[in-house]
Design an enzyme around this catalytic site. Structure first.
Site, PDB file in Angstrom:
ATOM      1  N   GLY A 162       0.824  -1.209   0.000  1.00 18.97           N
ATOM      2  CA  GLY A 162       0.000   0.000   0.000  1.00 18.97           C
ATOM      3  C   GLY A 162       0.858   1.259   0.000  1.00 18.97           C
ATOM      4  N   PHE A 201      18.949 -18.173  -0.110  1.00 18.51           N
ATOM      5  CA  PHE A 201      17.636 -18.510   0.428  1.00 18.51           C
ATOM      6  C   PHE A 201      17.107 -19.741  -0.284  1.00 18.51           C
ATOM      7  CE2 PHE A 201      14.353 -16.519   3.135  1.00 18.51           C
ATOM      8  CZ  PHE A 201      15.157 -15.733   3.931  1.00 18.51           C
ATOM      9  N   GLN A 214       1.103 -21.341   2.182  1.00 18.30           N
ATOM     10  CA  GLN A 214       2.452 -21.783   2.496  1.00 18.30           C
ATOM     11  C   GLN A 214       2.603 -22.030   3.991  1.00 18.30           C
ATOM     12  OE1 GLN A 214       6.099 -19.004   2.052  1.00 18.30           O
ATOM     13  NE2 GLN A 214       6.309 -20.641   0.555  1.00 18.30           N
ATOM     14  N   HIS A 242       5.392 -22.359   6.629  1.00 16.55           N
ATOM     15  CA  HIS A 242       6.825 -22.095   6.766  1.00 16.55           C
ATOM     16  C   HIS A 242       7.423 -23.188   7.628  1.00 16.55           C
ATOM     17  CE1 HIS A 242      10.614 -20.201   7.575  1.00 16.55           C
ATOM     18  NE2 HIS A 242      10.317 -19.197   6.770  1.00 16.55           N
ATOM     19  N   LEU A 261       7.822 -16.676  13.811  1.00 16.59           N
ATOM     20  CA  LEU A 261       8.693 -17.140  12.743  1.00 16.59           C
ATOM     21  C   LEU A 261      10.168 -17.103  13.111  1.00 16.59           C
ATOM     22  CD1 LEU A 261       8.740 -17.916   9.663  1.00 16.59           C
ATOM     23  CD2 LEU A 261       9.402 -15.558   9.285  1.00 16.59           C
ATOM     24  N   SER A 300      13.264 -17.031  10.776  1.00 22.33           N
ATOM     25  CA  SER A 300      13.485 -16.804   9.350  1.00 22.33           C
ATOM     26  C   SER A 300      14.301 -17.906   8.679  1.00 22.33           C
ATOM     27  CB  SER A 300      14.234 -15.480   9.170  1.00 22.33           C
ATOM     28  OG  SER A 300      14.615 -15.334   7.833  1.00 22.33           O
ATOM     29  N   GLU A 301      13.977 -18.102   7.387  1.00 14.25           N
ATOM     30  CA  GLU A 301      14.762 -19.010   6.554  1.00 14.25           C
ATOM     31  C   GLU A 301      16.206 -18.516   6.449  1.00 14.25           C
ATOM     32  OE1 GLU A 301      12.446 -20.456   3.183  1.00 14.25           O
ATOM     33  OE2 GLU A 301      14.148 -19.934   1.928  1.00 14.25           O
ATOM     34  N   ARG A 356      10.063 -24.220   0.287  1.00 17.99           N
ATOM     35  CA  ARG A 356       9.400 -24.359   1.595  1.00 17.99           C
ATOM     36  C   ARG A 356       8.397 -25.507   1.654  1.00 17.99           C
ATOM     37  NH1 ARG A 356       8.644 -17.968   3.051  1.00 17.99           N
ATOM     38  NH2 ARG A 356      10.852 -17.672   3.493  1.00 17.99           N
ATOM     39  N   HIS A 408       1.804 -19.531   7.045  1.00 23.89           N
ATOM     40  CA  HIS A 408       2.658 -18.357   6.902  1.00 23.89           C
ATOM     41  C   HIS A 408       2.215 -17.388   5.817  1.00 23.89           C
ATOM     42  CE1 HIS A 408       6.381 -16.074   6.998  1.00 23.89           C
ATOM     43  NE2 HIS A 408       6.687 -16.394   5.766  1.00 23.89           N
ATOM     44  N   ARG A 457       5.342 -19.984  -2.910  1.00 25.25           N
ATOM     45  CA  ARG A 457       6.185 -18.782  -3.015  1.00 25.25           C
ATOM     46  C   ARG A 457       7.605 -19.087  -2.547  1.00 25.25           C
ATOM     47  NH1 ARG A 457       7.901 -14.600   0.615  1.00 25.25           N
ATOM     48  NH2 ARG A 457       6.735 -15.502   2.336  1.00 25.25           N
ATOM     49  N   LEU A 508       8.481  -9.551  -0.444  1.00 26.98           N
ATOM     50  CA  LEU A 508       8.872  -8.143  -0.310  1.00 26.98           C
ATOM     51  C   LEU A 508       9.144  -7.563  -1.691  1.00 26.98           C
ATOM     52  CD1 LEU A 508      11.167  -7.931   2.870  1.00 26.98           C
ATOM     53  CD2 LEU A 508       8.722  -7.515   2.658  1.00 26.98           C
TER      54      LEU A 508
HETATM   55  C1  FAD Z   1       6.856 -13.156  10.214  1.00 28.72           C
HETATM   56  C2  FAD Z   1       6.939 -12.934   8.740  1.00 28.72           C
HETATM   57  C3  FAD Z   1       8.175 -12.816   8.110  1.00 28.72           C
HETATM   58  C4  FAD Z   1       8.264 -12.603   6.741  1.00 28.72           C
HETATM   59  N1  FAD Z   1       9.491 -12.482   6.159  1.00 28.72           N
HETATM   60  C5  FAD Z   1       9.579 -12.211   4.838  1.00 28.72           C
HETATM   61  C6  FAD Z   1      10.837 -11.964   4.220  1.00 28.72           C
HETATM   62  O1  FAD Z   1      11.896 -11.953   4.852  1.00 28.72           O
HETATM   63  N2  FAD Z   1      10.868 -11.719   2.884  1.00 28.72           N
HETATM   64  C7  FAD Z   1       9.728 -11.692   2.134  1.00 28.72           C
HETATM   65  O2  FAD Z   1       9.811 -11.456   0.933  1.00 28.72           O
HETATM   66  N3  FAD Z   1       8.517 -11.905   2.710  1.00 28.72           N
HETATM   67  C8  FAD Z   1       8.421 -12.147   4.025  1.00 28.72           C
HETATM   68  N4  FAD Z   1       7.180 -12.349   4.596  1.00 28.72           N
HETATM   69  C9  FAD Z   1       5.980 -12.102   3.786  1.00 28.72           C
HETATM   70  C10 FAD Z   1       5.801 -10.613   3.579  1.00 28.72           C
HETATM   71  O3  FAD Z   1       6.302  -9.912   4.679  1.00 28.72           O
HETATM   72  C11 FAD Z   1       4.346 -10.218   3.395  1.00 28.72           C
HETATM   73  O4  FAD Z   1       3.731 -11.052   2.454  1.00 28.72           O
HETATM   74  C12 FAD Z   1       4.242  -8.783   2.913  1.00 28.72           C
HETATM   75  O5  FAD Z   1       5.000  -7.938   3.735  1.00 28.72           O
HETATM   76  C13 FAD Z   1       2.803  -8.325   2.841  1.00 28.72           C
HETATM   77  O6  FAD Z   1       2.769  -6.954   2.553  1.00 28.72           O
HETATM   78  P1  FAD Z   1       1.392  -6.233   2.232  1.00 28.72           P
HETATM   79  O7  FAD Z   1       1.722  -4.819   1.953  1.00 28.72           O
HETATM   80  O8  FAD Z   1       0.675  -7.012   1.203  1.00 28.72           O
HETATM   81  O9  FAD Z   1       0.532  -6.370   3.563  1.00 28.72           O
HETATM   82  P2  FAD Z   1       0.829  -6.042   5.102  1.00 28.72           P
HETATM   83  O10 FAD Z   1       2.194  -5.564   5.361  1.00 28.72           O
HETATM   84  O11 FAD Z   1       0.343  -7.214   5.862  1.00 28.72           O
HETATM   85  O12 FAD Z   1      -0.136  -4.807   5.378  1.00 28.72           O
HETATM   86  C14 FAD Z   1      -1.532  -4.934   5.364  1.00 28.72           C
HETATM   87  C15 FAD Z   1      -2.135  -3.601   5.707  1.00 28.72           C
HETATM   88  O13 FAD Z   1      -3.522  -3.654   5.498  1.00 28.72           O
HETATM   89  C16 FAD Z   1      -4.182  -3.057   6.585  1.00 28.72           C
HETATM   90  N5  FAD Z   1      -5.520  -3.615   6.642  1.00 28.72           N
HETATM   91  C17 FAD Z   1      -5.913  -4.906   6.583  1.00 28.72           C
HETATM   92  N6  FAD Z   1      -7.248  -4.991   6.621  1.00 28.72           N
HETATM   93  C18 FAD Z   1      -7.706  -3.729   6.688  1.00 28.72           C
HETATM   94  C19 FAD Z   1      -8.993  -3.156   6.758  1.00 28.72           C
HETATM   95  N7  FAD Z   1     -10.103  -3.896   6.773  1.00 28.72           N
HETATM   96  N8  FAD Z   1      -9.095  -1.813   6.838  1.00 28.72           N
HETATM   97  C20 FAD Z   1      -8.000  -1.015   6.853  1.00 28.72           C
HETATM   98  N9  FAD Z   1      -6.751  -1.514   6.778  1.00 28.72           N
HETATM   99  C21 FAD Z   1      -6.623  -2.855   6.705  1.00 28.72           C
HETATM  100  C22 FAD Z   1      -3.315  -3.351   7.768  1.00 28.72           C
HETATM  101  O14 FAD Z   1      -3.582  -2.445   8.813  1.00 28.72           O
HETATM  102  C23 FAD Z   1      -1.939  -3.141   7.138  1.00 28.72           C
HETATM  103  O15 FAD Z   1      -1.632  -1.772   7.128  1.00 28.72           O
HETATM  104  C24 FAD Z   1       7.080 -12.544   5.967  1.00 28.72           C
HETATM  105  C25 FAD Z   1       5.846 -12.650   6.583  1.00 28.72           C
HETATM  106  C26 FAD Z   1       5.774 -12.873   7.949  1.00 28.72           C
HETATM  107  C27 FAD Z   1       4.410 -13.041   8.562  1.00 28.72           C
END
Ligand code: FAD
Length: 587
Positions: free
Chosen positions: A19, A119, A240, A242, A252, A254-255, A286, A353, A398, A404
């Site tokens: 976003g 990775f 997925q 993890h 988590l 991390s990998e 994974r 995950h 994935r 990211l």
């Molecule tokens: C612990 C962990 C470690 C990870 N490590 C990695 C990594 O090292 N490398 C990698 O590539 N990926 C990693 N991932 C996956 C990756 O981080 C996520 O898939 C990615 O960051 C998701 O980004 P996003 O912007 O789609 O959503 P998010 O960052 O989840 O943001 C979602 C947003 O939507 C908002 N929102 C949701 N519902 C509503 C609603 N109804 N109204 C208003 N706002 C709402 C939330 O408040 C938030 O601001 C990891 C995931 C986890 C859980």
């Protein structure tokens, strides 16, 4: 009832990496942008990302985007759309350097270039050598990235609606999207945010499972809002797991631990991944590692009193490497597993995950769906990026650190597409009088009901059912019972009640609304999983153990209204290079 309205050029629901990357593009172009988030932007789940972001910079080993593309197609078990994968991998270096120039404090190599670590699943190039592709900031890459993007957005005057919850998508009689209805959590008031472009970046929904690495806010709201408004959900059977969630807690590990040289052991002290993936070993994809771990446990080689977990060993890396490269991991292990990895292994289990499925889009971030029963087309005014979207670059599985990357590439691409589209769509469309009615009706039910189902208990049944019936391995009878049980949960969700009817910062109300969303995601998952009679990527069926490209090389589409399924072809043709045809996947 009249509901207050505000008008913006673009409304973005979600302030995670996806976003905020899109918002930056729009604000810098001078558009009036509102970004809603249930939590303060820098608390979005992106902040928890540890391991890194994939880009074939070639700083450590020889590498290029085409090899990255190949690994991603293979990792997806050939369900990924190859045009979108080419688009993402080609832009990877550019978006990473852009982030660097925004101020992202990447770790550095001796020569000053961005530090990269190996990775899982990124082990192949055409010469067979191992690529080192994940750009990292110690084990807090997402934290650094989210703060960098937030600060850039503040500079660009993006307007944040903090602690606002999107309730429902607003569409007109042509199916065009006009904005969202939203709840101001602080006051309890509902407002309509009208926009010429509405972008969903609401993140994942792995909170449908009881053991999950995801934040509590990851309840799949965007998917449920889309589904309720008639947009199908794509490939929801693919979740997925993890390999390394902390045993009993889910947080988590991390990998990156295995990327830096850590490995898994069973109760006999055996490095069992050598048996399952002779070449990649602990850095296989994974889905492969999670299945191997589940098999070890099932066959009695698990660790501990109940033989129900495995051990992740990293003490051989030495205290200095662990403290410099994996400080957050060490802290988590000490706090939550009572094990200091400098001396002893960490107890781990596969944990839900990441959601490979989501709202169907093309690689410009435009949502594509049939209107009623027509052919698939671009839904005017509606965009989705990040984990809530299904582009699909991750297909059936994935690769670590590709998410990211996904949120940056497609956040930017959707921003650019919106800028172009708004040049043509210069006016707000007419808002129907009943635009907020559905959301208001749900709130009215919660406000007036005096008895009914308890939100926590119904939510518990949902999560336990998903965990038991739709896990790492899937069985025909469990899936069938799972559909029945989740259907029962869906009925109970219609009758939830909250005791506390107050308006101001009523978290019980928010949780009840989130449960409405969780059940949409759970139903889509269970129904899609029961129907797919093959094993591919993260969807592993006991009764159909092989991939079946003749029948199943296609994407699932789930429609909420009648719980109907449809399918659409995988886009096997990339943009400029030759296609990678499906072949057996070995690591
Ligand atoms: C612990 C962990 C470690 C990870 N490590 C990695 C990594 O090292 N490398 C990698 O590539 N990926 C990693 N991932 C996956 C990756 O981080 C996520 O898939 C990615 O960051 C998701 O980004 P996003 O912007 O789609 O959503 P998010 O960052 O989840 O943001 C979602 C947003 O939507 C908002 N929102 C949701 N519902 C509503 C609603 N109804 N109204 C208003 N706002 C709402 C939330 O408040 C938030 O601001 C990891 C995931 C986890 C859980």
């Amino acid at each position: 009832m009249t509901v207050a309205r505000r008008k913006f050029d673009a409304v973005i629901v979600g302030a995670g990496g996806g976003g905020m990357r899109a918002a930056l593009q729009l604000s810098e172009a001078g558009l009036k942008v509102a970004v809603l988030s249930k939590v303060f932007p820098t608390r979005s789940h992106t902040v928890a990302a540890q391991g890194g972001i994939a880009a074939a910079l070639g700083n450590v080993t020889e590498d290029n985007w085409h090899w990255h593309m190949y690994d991603t197609v293979k990792g997806s078990d050939y369900l990924g759309d190859q045009d979108a994968i080419e688009f993402m991998c080609r832009q990877a270096s550019e978006v990473v350097y852009e982030l660097e120039h925004y101020g992202m404090p990447f770790d550095r190599l001796e020569n000053g270039k961005i530090y990269q670590r190996p990775f899982g699943g990124q082990s192949q190039n055409f010469g067979g050598a191992q690529a080192t592709r994940s750009c990292a900031v110690a084990d807090r890459t997402g934290h650094a990235m989210l703060h960098t993007l937030y600060q850039r957005n503040v500079r660009a005057n993006t307007q944040f609606f903090v602690e606002w919850m999107g309730l429902d998508l607003i569409r007109d009689e042509h199916g065009d999207v006009l904005g969202v209805s939203a709840l101001d959590i602080e006051t309890g008031e509902v407002m309509i945010l009208q926009a010429r472009a509405t972008l969903f970046a609401t993140g994942g929904g792995a909170r449908i499972f009881s053991a999950s690495t995801n934040a509590f806010i990851n309840t799949g709201d965007g998917l449920a809002m889309a589904a309720r408004a008639g947009v199908p959900l794509q490939d929801m059977e693919f979740w997925q797991f993890h390999p390394t969630g902390v045993y009993g807690v889910g947080i988590l590990i991390s990998e990156a631990v295995r990327g830096e040289g850590g490995y898994l052991l069973n109760k006999d002290g055996e490095r069992f991944m050598e048996r399952y993936a002779p070449h990649a070993k602990d850095l296989a994809s994974r889905d492969v590692v999670s299945r191997a771990m589940t098999t070890e446990i099932k066959e009695g080689r698990g660790c501990g009193r109940d033989a129900d977990h495995l051990l992740l060993k990293l003490d051989h890396l030495g205290g200095n490497v662990i403290k410099a490269r994996l400080p957050g991991i060490r802290e988590i292990a000490i706090k939550f597993a009572h094990a200091d990895p400098v001396q002893e292994p960490i107890p781990v289990v596969p944990t839900a995950h990441y959601m490979m499925g989501g709202i169907p889009t093309n690689f410009h971030g435009q949502v594509v769906a049939p209107y009623k029963t027509g052919p698939e087309e671009v839904v005017q005014g509606f965009y989705a990026v990040g984990e809530c979207a299904c582009v699909s670059v991750h297909g059936a599985n994935r690769l670590g650190t590709n998410s990211l990357l996904d949120i940056l590439v497609f956040g930017r691409a959707a921003g650019n597409q919106i800028i172009e589209d708004l040049k043509r769509n210069t006016h707000h469309k007419h808002l129907p009088g009943d635009a907020a009615d559905k959301a208001l009706a749900r709130l009215a039910r919660l406000d007036s009901r005096k008895d009914g189902e308890n939100v926590a208990q119904v939510g518990d049944m949902l999560r336990k059912t998903m965990q038991a019936h739709c896990g790492v391995f899937r069985f025909a009878d469990l899936l069938k019972q799972g559909v029945d049980k989740i259907s029962e949960v869906a009925e109970r969700v219609k009758n939830t009640e909250i005791r506390d009817k107050s308006r101001v910062f009523n978290t019980a109300r928010v949780e009840a609304l989130e449960l409405d969303n969780l059940v949409e995601v759970a139903l889509a998952t269970m129904v899609s999983a029961q129907a797919r009679k093959e094993s591919r990527g993260a969807h592993a069926r006991d009764d159909f153990p092989h991939r079946d490209d003749d029948k199943w090389l296609k994407h699932t589409l789930y429609f909420s209204e009648d719980r109907r399924l449809d399918y659409k072809p995988v886009r096997l043709k990339p943009l400029t290079v030759e296609s990678f045809p499906p072949k057996a996947r070995t690591y």
